[in-house]
Design an enzyme around this catalytic site. Structure first.
Site, mmCIF file in Angstrom:
data_model
loop_
_atom_site.group_PDB
_atom_site.id
_atom_site.type_symbol
_atom_site.label_atom_id
_atom_site.label_comp_id
_atom_site.label_asym_id
_atom_site.label_seq_id
_atom_site.Cartn_x
_atom_site.Cartn_y
_atom_site.Cartn_z
ATOM 1 N N GLU A 71 0.831 -1.271 -0.025
ATOM 2 C CA GLU A 71 -0.007 -0.003 0.082
ATOM 3 C C GLU A 71 0.878 1.291 0.018
ATOM 4 O OE1 GLU A 71 -2.223 1.725 -0.579
ATOM 5 O OE2 GLU A 71 -4.116 1.110 0.280
ATOM 6 N N ASP A 72 0.265 2.370 -0.533
ATOM 7 C CA ASP A 72 0.714 3.567 -0.298
ATOM 8 C C ASP A 72 0.926 4.360 1.025
ATOM 9 O OD1 ASP A 72 -1.794 4.145 -0.479
ATOM 10 O OD2 ASP A 72 -1.583 5.459 -2.092
ATOM 11 N N ASP A 127 -3.892 5.222 6.531
ATOM 12 C CA ASP A 127 -4.274 6.422 7.128
ATOM 13 C C ASP A 127 -5.467 6.393 8.514
ATOM 14 O OD1 ASP A 127 -4.827 9.169 7.301
ATOM 15 O OD2 ASP A 127 -6.427 9.217 6.000
ATOM 16 N N PHE A 167 -1.385 16.097 4.454
ATOM 17 C CA PHE A 167 -1.900 15.399 3.197
ATOM 18 C C PHE A 167 -0.386 15.608 2.186
ATOM 19 C CE2 PHE A 167 -3.745 14.891 -0.832
ATOM 20 C CZ PHE A 167 -4.588 13.827 -0.346
ATOM 21 N N VAL A 168 -0.325 14.294 2.075
ATOM 22 C CA VAL A 168 1.080 14.233 1.276
ATOM 23 C C VAL A 168 0.669 13.833 -0.268
ATOM 24 C CG1 VAL A 168 2.737 13.886 3.251
ATOM 25 C CG2 VAL A 168 1.418 11.710 2.017
ATOM 26 N N ARG A 211 1.222 12.206 -8.802
ATOM 27 C CA ARG A 211 1.529 10.794 -8.757
ATOM 28 C C ARG A 211 3.005 10.678 -9.015
ATOM 29 N NH1 ARG A 211 -2.755 7.650 -7.030
ATOM 30 N NH2 ARG A 211 -4.929 8.339 -8.135
HETATM 31 P P1 IMP Z 1 -7.755 4.535 4.807
HETATM 32 O O1 IMP Z 1 -8.786 3.646 4.726
HETATM 33 O O2 IMP Z 1 -8.183 5.784 5.511
HETATM 34 O O3 IMP Z 1 -6.677 3.950 5.446
HETATM 35 O O4 IMP Z 1 -7.299 5.500 3.559
HETATM 36 C C1 IMP Z 1 -6.048 5.123 2.746
HETATM 37 C C2 IMP Z 1 -6.096 5.667 1.375
HETATM 38 O O5 IMP Z 1 -6.459 7.109 1.517
HETATM 39 C C3 IMP Z 1 -4.821 5.614 0.940
HETATM 40 O O6 IMP Z 1 -4.659 4.428 0.030
HETATM 41 C C4 IMP Z 1 -4.873 6.839 0.012
HETATM 42 O O7 IMP Z 1 -5.375 6.483 -1.268
HETATM 43 C C5 IMP Z 1 -5.572 7.931 0.698
HETATM 44 N N1 IMP Z 1 -4.863 8.963 1.478
HETATM 45 C C6 IMP Z 1 -4.854 8.884 2.988
HETATM 46 N N2 IMP Z 1 -3.950 9.820 3.269
HETATM 47 C C7 IMP Z 1 -3.550 10.646 1.878
HETATM 48 C C8 IMP Z 1 -2.377 11.350 1.769
HETATM 49 O O8 IMP Z 1 -1.828 12.096 2.686
HETATM 50 N N3 IMP Z 1 -2.141 11.602 0.384
HETATM 51 C C9 IMP Z 1 -2.918 11.036 -0.451
HETATM 52 N N4 IMP Z 1 -3.662 10.039 -0.422
HETATM 53 C C10 IMP Z 1 -3.938 9.762 0.731
HETATM 54 MG MG MG Z 2 -4.344 3.456 -1.770
#
Ligand code: IMP
Ligand code: MG
Length: 175
Positions: free
Chosen positions: A97-98, A101, A150-151, A163
């Site tokens: 995963e990237d 969050d 936010f990155v 990206r």
């Molecule tokens: P989660 O379900 O809240 O953990 O969401 C994770 C997803 O939200 C990641 O896979 C990203 O696609 C997006 N996301 C969360 N934080 C960021 C950020 O700082 N920059 C860009 N995308 C983010």
């Molecule tokens: Mg993602």
């Protein structure tokens, strides 16, 4: 017009850390093959760089998920937009995963994948924002823990942009 982006993690730093994670995975999976599951689209850049640094046999597959509705604070229910091409049964799977969050997406995704009977299932994320966690997710490999900002870059987007930046940056919102 253009957003101001400040560098949070330089390209060299990201590359060096990915190299380390690749070495660690190679040690942890010695004598086995790993099946990397890249979560589209954000994890593509990380997955490619990581795969190049792993010395045990690697296979790759891709999956795309999205949260139901537009609510950013999602309910934790995600929809599979594109499923894997191949079965993961009996494979040593590492989800790549990237960023983790809230943890909602990963928690749901890992539940779905576990039901398919992999030999093992691990999670590798380039970035982690621990302050934002809502659901507990066990992360096996983390590139960097970052503050609640936010990155973008290295696969991560802001409205589908940035990206392709080779570093991790923070979008400065002008008010
Ligand atoms: P989660 O379900 O809240 O953990 O969401 C994770 C997803 O939200 C990641 O896979 C990203 O696609 C997006 N996301 C969360 N934080 C960021 C950020 O700082 N920059 C860009 N995308 C983010
Ligand atoms: Mg993602």
């Amino acid at each position: 017009m253009g957003d101001k982006i400040s560098v949070l993690l330089e390209e060299e730093k990201v590359d060096a850390r990915i190299r380390e994670i690749g070495e660690q995975i190679s040690r942890d999976y010695a004598g086995r093959s790993v099946h990397l599951v890249c979560v589209l689209k954000g994890a593509t850049f990380f997955t490619c760089e990581l795969a190049k640094r792993i010395t045990v046999p690697v296979t790759l597959d891709f999956m795309s998920v999205s949260s139901y509705g537009n609510d950013t604070k999602s309910s934790g229910v995600v929809r599979i937009v594109k499923d894997l091409d191949e079965s993961i049964t009996d494979k040593h799977v590492i989800v790549v995963e990237d960023i983790v969050d809230s943890g909602n997406t990963l928690s749901y995704l890992l539940t779905i994948l576990k039901e398919r009977g992999p030999a093992s299932l691990a999670l590798c994320t380039l970035l982690d924002k621990p302050e934002r966690r809502v659901v507990d997710v066990a992360v096996d490999y983390t590139g960097f823990e970052i503050p609640d900002k936010f990155v973008v870059g290295y696969g991560l987007d802001y409205a589908q942009k940035y990206r392709n930046l080779p570093f991790i940056g923070v979008v400065e919102v002008e008010d």
